[in-house]
Design a protein around this motif. Structure first.
Motif, PDB file in Angstrom:
ATOM      1  N   ALA A 107       9.229   3.860  -8.583  1.00  0.00           N
ATOM      2  CA  ALA A 107       9.324   5.303  -8.359  1.00  0.00           C
ATOM      3  C   ALA A 107       7.986   6.008  -8.534  1.00  0.00           C
ATOM      4  O   ALA A 107       7.709   6.994  -7.852  1.00  0.00           O
ATOM      5  CB  ALA A 107      10.360   5.910  -9.302  1.00  0.00           C
ATOM      6  N   THR A 108       7.143   5.519  -9.425  1.00  0.00           N
ATOM      7  CA  THR A 108       5.918   6.242  -9.748  1.00  0.00           C
ATOM      8  C   THR A 108       4.659   5.718  -9.055  1.00  0.00           C
ATOM      9  O   THR A 108       3.713   6.488  -8.845  1.00  0.00           O
ATOM     10  CB  THR A 108       5.663   6.246 -11.269  1.00  0.00           C
ATOM     11  OG1 THR A 108       5.554   4.903 -11.734  1.00  0.00           O
ATOM     12  CG2 THR A 108       6.776   6.956 -12.019  1.00  0.00           C
ATOM     13  N   ILE A 109       4.628   4.457  -8.713  1.00  0.00           N
ATOM     14  CA  ILE A 109       3.404   3.871  -8.142  1.00  0.00           C
ATOM     15  C   ILE A 109       2.964   4.546  -6.842  1.00  0.00           C
ATOM     16  O   ILE A 109       1.768   4.816  -6.684  1.00  0.00           O
ATOM     17  CB  ILE A 109       3.539   2.340  -7.993  1.00  0.00           C
ATOM     18  CG1 ILE A 109       3.475   1.693  -9.383  1.00  0.00           C
ATOM     19  CG2 ILE A 109       2.460   1.769  -7.087  1.00  0.00           C
ATOM     20  CD1 ILE A 109       3.784   0.197  -9.403  1.00  0.00           C
ATOM     21  N   PRO A 110       3.847   4.862  -5.906  1.00  0.00           N
ATOM     22  CA  PRO A 110       3.358   5.517  -4.684  1.00  0.00           C
ATOM     23  C   PRO A 110       2.613   6.828  -4.959  1.00  0.00           C
ATOM     24  O   PRO A 110       1.566   7.087  -4.356  1.00  0.00           O
ATOM     25  CB  PRO A 110       4.635   5.750  -3.866  1.00  0.00           C
ATOM     26  CG  PRO A 110       5.542   4.634  -4.305  1.00  0.00           C
ATOM     27  CD  PRO A 110       5.275   4.506  -5.782  1.00  0.00           C
ATOM     28  N   GLY A 111       3.112   7.622  -5.874  1.00  0.00           N
ATOM     29  CA  GLY A 111       2.423   8.869  -6.222  1.00  0.00           C
ATOM     30  C   GLY A 111       1.096   8.617  -6.897  1.00  0.00           C
ATOM     31  O   GLY A 111       0.113   9.342  -6.655  1.00  0.00           O
ATOM     32  N   GLN A 112       1.039   7.592  -7.743  1.00  0.00           N
ATOM     33  CA  GLN A 112      -0.213   7.237  -8.397  1.00  0.00           C
ATOM     34  C   GLN A 112      -1.248   6.788  -7.374  1.00  0.00           C
ATOM     35  O   GLN A 112      -2.431   7.159  -7.460  1.00  0.00           O
ATOM     36  CB  GLN A 112       0.021   6.142  -9.432  1.00  0.00           C
ATOM     37  CG  GLN A 112       0.833   6.597 -10.625  1.00  0.00           C
ATOM     38  CD  GLN A 112       1.234   5.439 -11.524  1.00  0.00           C
ATOM     39  OE1 GLN A 112       1.178   4.276 -11.129  1.00  0.00           O
ATOM     40  NE2 GLN A 112       1.645   5.761 -12.741  1.00  0.00           N
ATOM     41  N   ILE A 113      -0.806   5.991  -6.421  1.00  0.00           N
ATOM     42  CA  ILE A 113      -1.720   5.524  -5.375  1.00  0.00           C
ATOM     43  C   ILE A 113      -2.225   6.693  -4.542  1.00  0.00           C
ATOM     44  O   ILE A 113      -3.418   6.774  -4.223  1.00  0.00           O
ATOM     45  CB  ILE A 113      -1.044   4.452  -4.488  1.00  0.00           C
ATOM     46  CG1 ILE A 113      -0.844   3.170  -5.297  1.00  0.00           C
ATOM     47  CG2 ILE A 113      -1.866   4.184  -3.235  1.00  0.00           C
ATOM     48  CD1 ILE A 113      -0.018   2.119  -4.582  1.00  0.00           C
ATOM     49  N   VAL A 165     -12.382   5.167   3.351  1.00  0.00           N
ATOM     50  CA  VAL A 165     -10.942   4.978   3.495  1.00  0.00           C
ATOM     51  C   VAL A 165     -10.597   3.583   4.024  1.00  0.00           C
ATOM     52  O   VAL A 165      -9.574   3.011   3.652  1.00  0.00           O
ATOM     53  CB  VAL A 165     -10.297   6.098   4.346  1.00  0.00           C
ATOM     54  CG1 VAL A 165     -10.674   5.964   5.807  1.00  0.00           C
ATOM     55  CG2 VAL A 165      -8.803   6.125   4.179  1.00  0.00           C
ATOM     56  N   ASP A 166     -11.457   3.017   4.847  1.00  0.00           N
ATOM     57  CA  ASP A 166     -11.195   1.661   5.346  1.00  0.00           C
ATOM     58  C   ASP A 166     -11.288   0.632   4.215  1.00  0.00           C
ATOM     59  O   ASP A 166     -10.510  -0.323   4.173  1.00  0.00           O
ATOM     60  CB  ASP A 166     -12.176   1.295   6.484  1.00  0.00           C
ATOM     61  CG  ASP A 166     -11.885   2.080   7.746  1.00  0.00           C
ATOM     62  OD1 ASP A 166     -10.707   2.416   7.999  1.00  0.00           O
ATOM     63  OD2 ASP A 166     -12.847   2.367   8.491  1.00  0.00           O
ATOM     64  N   GLU A 167     -12.224   0.852   3.305  1.00  0.00           N
ATOM     65  CA  GLU A 167     -12.345  -0.016   2.138  1.00  0.00           C
ATOM     66  C   GLU A 167     -11.085   0.089   1.272  1.00  0.00           C
ATOM     67  O   GLU A 167     -10.565  -0.915   0.767  1.00  0.00           O
ATOM     68  CB  GLU A 167     -13.574   0.362   1.319  1.00  0.00           C
ATOM     69  CG  GLU A 167     -13.793  -0.466   0.084  1.00  0.00           C
ATOM     70  CD  GLU A 167     -14.989  -0.008  -0.731  1.00  0.00           C
ATOM     71  OE1 GLU A 167     -15.060  -0.411  -1.893  1.00  0.00           O
ATOM     72  OE2 GLU A 167     -15.843   0.747  -0.217  1.00  0.00           O
ATOM     73  N   LEU A 168     -10.604   1.306   1.137  1.00  0.00           N
ATOM     74  CA  LEU A 168      -9.382   1.534   0.359  1.00  0.00           C
ATOM     75  C   LEU A 168      -8.181   0.850   1.005  1.00  0.00           C
ATOM     76  O   LEU A 168      -7.403   0.186   0.325  1.00  0.00           O
ATOM     77  CB  LEU A 168      -9.141   3.035   0.234  1.00  0.00           C
ATOM     78  CG  LEU A 168      -8.003   3.501  -0.642  1.00  0.00           C
ATOM     79  CD1 LEU A 168      -8.204   3.022  -2.076  1.00  0.00           C
ATOM     80  CD2 LEU A 168      -7.893   5.012  -0.610  1.00  0.00           C
ATOM     81  N   ARG A 169      -8.050   1.001   2.309  1.00  0.00           N
ATOM     82  CA  ARG A 169      -6.935   0.359   3.027  1.00  0.00           C
ATOM     83  C   ARG A 169      -6.988  -1.156   2.870  1.00  0.00           C
ATOM     84  O   ARG A 169      -5.973  -1.811   2.704  1.00  0.00           O
ATOM     85  CB  ARG A 169      -6.964   0.734   4.497  1.00  0.00           C
ATOM     86  CG  ARG A 169      -6.504   2.135   4.758  1.00  0.00           C
ATOM     87  CD  ARG A 169      -6.389   2.409   6.260  1.00  0.00           C
ATOM     88  NE  ARG A 169      -6.009   3.790   6.494  1.00  0.00           N
ATOM     89  CZ  ARG A 169      -6.724   4.662   7.187  1.00  0.00           C
ATOM     90  NH1 ARG A 169      -7.866   4.280   7.757  1.00  0.00           N
ATOM     91  NH2 ARG A 169      -6.298   5.882   7.335  1.00  0.00           N
ATOM     92  N   ALA A 170      -8.184  -1.720   2.946  1.00  0.00           N
ATOM     93  CA  ALA A 170      -8.333  -3.179   2.798  1.00  0.00           C
ATOM     94  C   ALA A 170      -7.920  -3.617   1.403  1.00  0.00           C
ATOM     95  O   ALA A 170      -7.308  -4.676   1.235  1.00  0.00           O
ATOM     96  CB  ALA A 170      -9.770  -3.576   3.087  1.00  0.00           C
ATOM     97  N   GLN A 175     -11.365   9.248  -2.082  1.00  0.00           N
ATOM     98  CA  GLN A 175     -11.913   9.824  -0.861  1.00  0.00           C
ATOM     99  C   GLN A 175     -12.745  11.074  -1.154  1.00  0.00           C
ATOM    100  O   GLN A 175     -13.788  11.286  -0.529  1.00  0.00           O
ATOM    101  CB  GLN A 175     -10.790  10.142   0.116  1.00  0.00           C
ATOM    102  CG  GLN A 175     -10.137   8.877   0.673  1.00  0.00           C
ATOM    103  CD  GLN A 175      -8.966   9.178   1.578  1.00  0.00           C
ATOM    104  OE1 GLN A 175      -9.137   9.864   2.583  1.00  0.00           O
ATOM    105  NE2 GLN A 175      -7.791   8.687   1.220  1.00  0.00           N
ATOM    106  N   ALA A 176     -12.296  11.885  -2.113  1.00  0.00           N
ATOM    107  CA  ALA A 176     -13.048  13.085  -2.484  1.00  0.00           C
ATOM    108  C   ALA A 176     -14.402  12.719  -3.080  1.00  0.00           C
ATOM    109  O   ALA A 176     -15.372  13.476  -2.949  1.00  0.00           O
ATOM    110  CB  ALA A 176     -12.254  13.934  -3.470  1.00  0.00           C
ATOM    111  N   GLY A 177     -14.480  11.558  -3.691  1.00  0.00           N
ATOM    112  CA  GLY A 177     -15.750  11.089  -4.253  1.00  0.00           C
ATOM    113  C   GLY A 177     -16.637  10.398  -3.245  1.00  0.00           C
ATOM    114  O   GLY A 177     -17.685   9.861  -3.593  1.00  0.00           O
ATOM    115  N   GLY A 178     -16.207  10.355  -2.005  1.00  0.00           N
ATOM    116  CA  GLY A 178     -17.018   9.754  -0.952  1.00  0.00           C
ATOM    117  C   GLY A 178     -16.655   8.323  -0.629  1.00  0.00           C
ATOM    118  O   GLY A 178     -17.365   7.654   0.119  1.00  0.00           O
TER     119      GLY A 178
END
Length: 57
Positions: A29-35, A49-54, A43-46
């Motif tokens: 229940a909580t992990i999706p919101g944490q992610i 997003v592709d690295e994150l998706r990988a 992303q706000a820190g620069g």
């Protein structure tokens, strides 16, 4: 299941199984919101997003 019929060991095992299931459900229940929150921070820190998706798979 009649809990009165269980031995102390069986009752303890049952309790541990119930607690583990509650923990699993809470995590699901909580992990999706944490992610989502971590992704926004990344992303706000620069972060790329592709690295994150990988990393998430």
């Amino acid at each position: 299941m009649n809990l009165h019929d269980l031995t102390e060991t069986e009752l303890s095992d049952h309790l541990n199984a119930v607690l583990a299931e509650q923990e699993r459900r809470a995590a699901l229940a909580t992990i999706p919101g944490q992610i989502a929150s971590m992704s926004a921070t990344f992303q706000a820190g620069g972060g790329d997003v592709d690295e994150l998706r990988a990393a998430v798979g």
